[in-house]
Scaffold this motif. Structure first.
Motif, PDB file in Angstrom:
ATOM      1  N   ILE A  34     -37.026 -15.203 -27.592  1.00 44.98           N
ATOM      2  CA  ILE A  34     -35.863 -16.010 -27.959  1.00 44.98           C
ATOM      3  C   ILE A  34     -36.257 -16.889 -29.146  1.00 44.98           C
ATOM      4  O   ILE A  34     -37.332 -17.497 -29.146  1.00 44.98           O
ATOM      5  CB  ILE A  34     -35.422 -16.879 -26.765  1.00 44.98           C
ATOM      6  N   PHE A  35     -35.375 -16.939 -30.136  1.00 41.65           N
ATOM      7  CA  PHE A  35     -35.637 -17.763 -31.318  1.00 41.65           C
ATOM      8  C   PHE A  35     -34.832 -19.051 -31.204  1.00 41.65           C
ATOM      9  O   PHE A  35     -33.624 -19.020 -30.970  1.00 41.65           O
ATOM     10  CB  PHE A  35     -35.234 -16.978 -32.567  1.00 41.65           C
ATOM     11  N   ILE A  36     -35.485 -20.185 -31.355  1.00 41.54           N
ATOM     12  CA  ILE A  36     -34.772 -21.469 -31.310  1.00 41.54           C
ATOM     13  C   ILE A  36     -35.038 -22.260 -32.588  1.00 41.54           C
ATOM     14  O   ILE A  36     -36.173 -22.612 -32.889  1.00 41.54           O
ATOM     15  CB  ILE A  36     -35.170 -22.290 -30.063  1.00 41.54           C
ATOM     16  N   ASP A  37     -33.943 -22.498 -33.315  1.00 43.60           N
ATOM     17  CA  ASP A  37     -34.005 -23.230 -34.580  1.00 43.60           C
ATOM     18  C   ASP A  37     -33.722 -24.701 -34.268  1.00 43.60           C
ATOM     19  O   ASP A  37     -32.570 -25.103 -34.121  1.00 43.60           O
ATOM     20  CB  ASP A  37     -32.938 -22.637 -35.512  1.00 43.60           C
ATOM     21  N   THR A  38     -34.775 -25.515 -34.140  1.00 41.19           N
ATOM     22  CA  THR A  38     -34.549 -26.915 -33.723  1.00 41.19           C
ATOM     23  C   THR A  38     -33.946 -27.748 -34.857  1.00 41.19           C
ATOM     24  O   THR A  38     -33.277 -28.734 -34.601  1.00 41.19           O
ATOM     25  CB  THR A  38     -35.844 -27.578 -33.213  1.00 41.19           C
ATOM     26  N   GLY A  39     -34.170 -27.317 -36.118  1.00 45.59           N
ATOM     27  CA  GLY A  39     -33.548 -28.026 -37.240  1.00 45.59           C
ATOM     28  C   GLY A  39     -32.028 -27.979 -37.112  1.00 45.59           C
ATOM     29  O   GLY A  39     -31.333 -28.940 -37.444  1.00 45.59           O
ATOM     30  N   ALA A  40     -31.510 -26.854 -36.590  1.00 47.33           N
ATOM     31  CA  ALA A  40     -30.062 -26.718 -36.418  1.00 47.33           C
ATOM     32  C   ALA A  40     -29.547 -27.779 -35.439  1.00 47.33           C
ATOM     33  O   ALA A  40     -28.420 -28.272 -35.577  1.00 47.33           O
ATOM     34  CB  ALA A  40     -29.721 -25.316 -35.908  1.00 47.33           C
ATOM     35  N   MET A  41     -30.380 -28.156 -34.466  1.00 48.02           N
ATOM     36  CA  MET A  41     -29.957 -29.150 -33.484  1.00 48.02           C
ATOM     37  C   MET A  41     -29.844 -30.538 -34.142  1.00 48.02           C
ATOM     38  O   MET A  41     -28.886 -31.276 -33.903  1.00 48.02           O
ATOM     39  CB  MET A  41     -30.946 -29.177 -32.311  1.00 48.02           C
ATOM     40  N   TYR A  42     -30.826 -30.879 -34.993  1.00 49.14           N
ATOM     41  CA  TYR A  42     -30.745 -32.167 -35.711  1.00 49.14           C
ATOM     42  C   TYR A  42     -29.580 -32.153 -36.700  1.00 49.14           C
ATOM     43  O   TYR A  42     -28.901 -33.159 -36.897  1.00 49.14           O
ATOM     44  CB  TYR A  42     -32.074 -32.471 -36.413  1.00 49.14           C
ATOM     45  N   ARG A  43     -29.336 -31.000 -37.291  1.00 51.13           N
ATOM     46  CA  ARG A  43     -28.210 -30.873 -38.212  1.00 51.13           C
ATOM     47  C   ARG A  43     -26.874 -31.013 -37.469  1.00 51.13           C
ATOM     48  O   ARG A  43     -25.916 -31.597 -37.976  1.00 51.13           O
ATOM     49  CB  ARG A  43     -28.251 -29.514 -38.921  1.00 51.13           C
ATOM     50  N   ALA A  44     -26.811 -30.451 -36.251  1.00 50.41           N
ATOM     51  CA  ALA A  44     -25.566 -30.514 -35.475  1.00 50.41           C
ATOM     52  C   ALA A  44     -25.240 -31.968 -35.103  1.00 50.41           C
ATOM     53  O   ALA A  44     -24.083 -32.388 -35.186  1.00 50.41           O
ATOM     54  CB  ALA A  44     -25.693 -29.654 -34.218  1.00 50.41           C
ATOM     55  N   VAL A  45     -26.261 -32.733 -34.733  1.00 49.82           N
ATOM     56  CA  VAL A  45     -26.031 -34.157 -34.415  1.00 49.82           C
ATOM     57  C   VAL A  45     -25.571 -34.889 -35.682  1.00 49.82           C
ATOM     58  O   VAL A  45     -24.652 -35.717 -35.640  1.00 49.82           O
ATOM     59  CB  VAL A  45     -27.315 -34.806 -33.838  1.00 49.82           C
ATOM     60  N   THR A  46     -26.179 -34.546 -36.818  1.00 54.02           N
ATOM     61  CA  THR A  46     -25.807 -35.184 -38.093  1.00 54.02           C
ATOM     62  C   THR A  46     -24.356 -34.871 -38.454  1.00 54.02           C
ATOM     63  O   THR A  46     -23.597 -35.757 -38.863  1.00 54.02           O
ATOM     64  CB  THR A  46     -26.756 -34.700 -39.220  1.00 54.02           C
ATOM     65  N   VAL A  94     -20.428 -24.489 -34.834  1.00 54.21           N
ATOM     66  CA  VAL A  94     -20.679 -25.296 -36.038  1.00 54.21           C
ATOM     67  C   VAL A  94     -21.709 -24.658 -36.972  1.00 54.21           C
ATOM     68  O   VAL A  94     -22.089 -25.257 -37.982  1.00 54.21           O
ATOM     69  CB  VAL A  94     -21.127 -26.747 -35.673  1.00 54.21           C
ATOM     70  N   GLU A  95     -22.137 -23.464 -36.622  1.00 55.61           N
ATOM     71  CA  GLU A  95     -23.181 -22.769 -37.389  1.00 55.61           C
ATOM     72  C   GLU A  95     -22.915 -22.820 -38.908  1.00 55.61           C
ATOM     73  O   GLU A  95     -23.823 -23.108 -39.690  1.00 55.61           O
ATOM     74  CB  GLU A  95     -23.261 -21.312 -36.897  1.00 55.61           C
ATOM     75  N   GLY A  96     -21.677 -22.554 -39.301  1.00 53.39           N
ATOM     76  CA  GLY A  96     -21.355 -22.494 -40.730  1.00 53.39           C
ATOM     77  C   GLY A  96     -21.232 -23.846 -41.400  1.00 53.39           C
ATOM     78  O   GLY A  96     -21.174 -23.930 -42.624  1.00 53.39           O
ATOM     79  N   LYS A  97     -21.206 -24.929 -40.599  1.00 51.97           N
ATOM     80  CA  LYS A  97     -20.941 -26.245 -41.191  1.00 51.97           C
ATOM     81  C   LYS A  97     -22.172 -27.131 -41.307  1.00 51.97           C
ATOM     82  O   LYS A  97     -22.103 -28.215 -41.874  1.00 51.97           O
ATOM     83  CB  LYS A  97     -19.914 -26.997 -40.311  1.00 51.97           C
ATOM     84  N   ILE A  98     -23.284 -26.691 -40.735  1.00 53.75           N
ATOM     85  CA  ILE A  98     -24.433 -27.606 -40.641  1.00 53.75           C
ATOM     86  C   ILE A  98     -25.428 -27.478 -41.788  1.00 53.75           C
ATOM     87  O   ILE A  98     -26.403 -28.217 -41.839  1.00 53.75           O
ATOM     88  CB  ILE A  98     -25.198 -27.414 -39.300  1.00 53.75           C
ATOM     89  N   ARG A  99     -25.186 -26.533 -42.711  1.00 48.29           N
ATOM     90  CA  ARG A  99     -26.185 -26.342 -43.778  1.00 48.29           C
ATOM     91  C   ARG A  99     -25.678 -26.765 -45.151  1.00 48.29           C
ATOM     92  O   ARG A  99     -26.165 -26.317 -46.175  1.00 48.29           O
ATOM     93  CB  ARG A  99     -26.677 -24.890 -43.796  1.00 48.29           C
ATOM     94  N   THR A 100     -24.681 -27.644 -45.159  1.00 45.14           N
ATOM     95  CA  THR A 100     -24.170 -28.136 -46.436  1.00 45.14           C
ATOM     96  C   THR A 100     -25.141 -29.175 -46.989  1.00 45.14           C
ATOM     97  O   THR A 100     -25.950 -29.753 -46.251  1.00 45.14           O
ATOM     98  CB  THR A 100     -22.800 -28.811 -46.245  1.00 45.14           C
ATOM     99  N   ILE A 101     -25.002 -29.473 -48.279  1.00 50.46           N
ATOM    100  CA  ILE A 101     -25.873 -30.465 -48.901  1.00 50.46           C
ATOM    101  C   ILE A 101     -25.593 -31.856 -48.307  1.00 50.46           C
ATOM    102  O   ILE A 101     -26.489 -32.690 -48.180  1.00 50.46           O
ATOM    103  CB  ILE A 101     -25.740 -30.441 -50.457  1.00 50.46           C
ATOM    104  N   GLU A 102     -24.334 -32.083 -47.875  1.00 51.43           N
ATOM    105  CA  GLU A 102     -23.978 -33.381 -47.270  1.00 51.43           C
ATOM    106  C   GLU A 102     -24.792 -33.612 -45.992  1.00 51.43           C
ATOM    107  O   GLU A 102     -25.367 -34.680 -45.784  1.00 51.43           O
ATOM    108  CB  GLU A 102     -22.476 -33.397 -46.964  1.00 51.43           C
TER     109      GLU A 102
END
Ligand code: DC
Length: 234
Positions: A34-46, A94-102
């Protein structure tokens, strides 16, 4: 028992934009882990903090972020098309919304908040309890799973990393400049390494992978060798 049947924890830490997720995803697929991207979790909270007024004009109101924490439920669901799990906040994709420059510009400050880290680290430890995971982040080998059987620390030249991120965002149609991205990459390196709680640092027993001039295939060959050795020494 063959190497791939021995389930271990593989911690992949390192700097931002050096291809950690691509690499971690590829090795997880190869091993059936299983792959877990923990950066995505910090991005989701942001992202949630941005959408709920806890970040205004780039200013992070830490107390407001902490107050929102109990309202945030993060889940992952496997998406066969991507070959990886998508992240959901309170059931919303929210996968598509968490990698913006904002989000990128604010995530270092949000991830430096101790209460945020406490909540997400506990979730990550629970997700890796049964082993057989590849977890990518900044503090996996040092804090989340100090007992991980294989710890990798990824790095690459900042200019190479900025160019990769730039190409990625451009391909998605974002209006960004290379200078802006390089500034963000360097600022995040500094912020990630100097924060008081769980700063980015290489675990003493981590193996360094500098992929500035390596293809994904070359990294896989490098990895399988380390994986074999880690399984053999258990
Ligand atoms: O890997 P990434 O660039 O998507 O991570 C986004 C941010 O989250 C990064 O600036 C640092 C932070 N982060 C962290 O503090 N701890 C982790 N385990 C993963 C990411």
């Amino acid at each position: 028992m063959s190497d791939t049947e021995k389930k271990i924890i593989i911690a992949v830490d390192g700097f931002s934009s050096c291809g950690k997720s691509t690499f971690a995803k590829a090795i997880a697929a190869r091993l059936g882990y299983i792959f877990i991207d923990t950066g995505a979790m910090y991005r989701a909270v942001t992202l949630y903090a941005l959408e709920h007024g806890a970040i205004r004009s780039g200013m992070v109101d830490e107390e407001a972020v902490v107050r929102l924490l109990d309202d945030i439920t993060i889940t992952f669901r496997f998406n066969p098309e991507r070959g990886a799990s998508d992240i959901y906040v309170n059931g919303d994709l929210v996968e598509g919304k968490i990698r913006t420059i904002e989000v990128s510009n604010c995530v270092s400050r949000v991830s430096a908040i101790p209460q945020v880290r406490r909540k997400l680290v506990a979730m990550q430890q629970e997700m890796g309890r049964r082993r057989g995971v590849v977890m990518d982040g900044r503090d996996i080998g040092t804090v989340v799973f100090p007992d991980a059987e294989l710890k990798l620390f990824m790095t690459a030249d900042p200019a190479v990393r900025a160019q990769r991120r730039y190409d990625e965002l451009k391909a998605k149609g974002e209006r960004v400049t290379l200078e802006e991205i390089e500034r963000n990459v360097r600022e995040r390196d500094k912020a990630d390494m100097s924060r008081a709680v769980s700063p980015l640092r290489q675990a003493d027993d981590a193996i360094v992978l500098d992929n500035s001039h390596m293809t994904v295939d070359e990294q896989m060959v490098w990895f399988l060798d380390k994986f074999k050795a880690a399984c053999a020494s258990r």
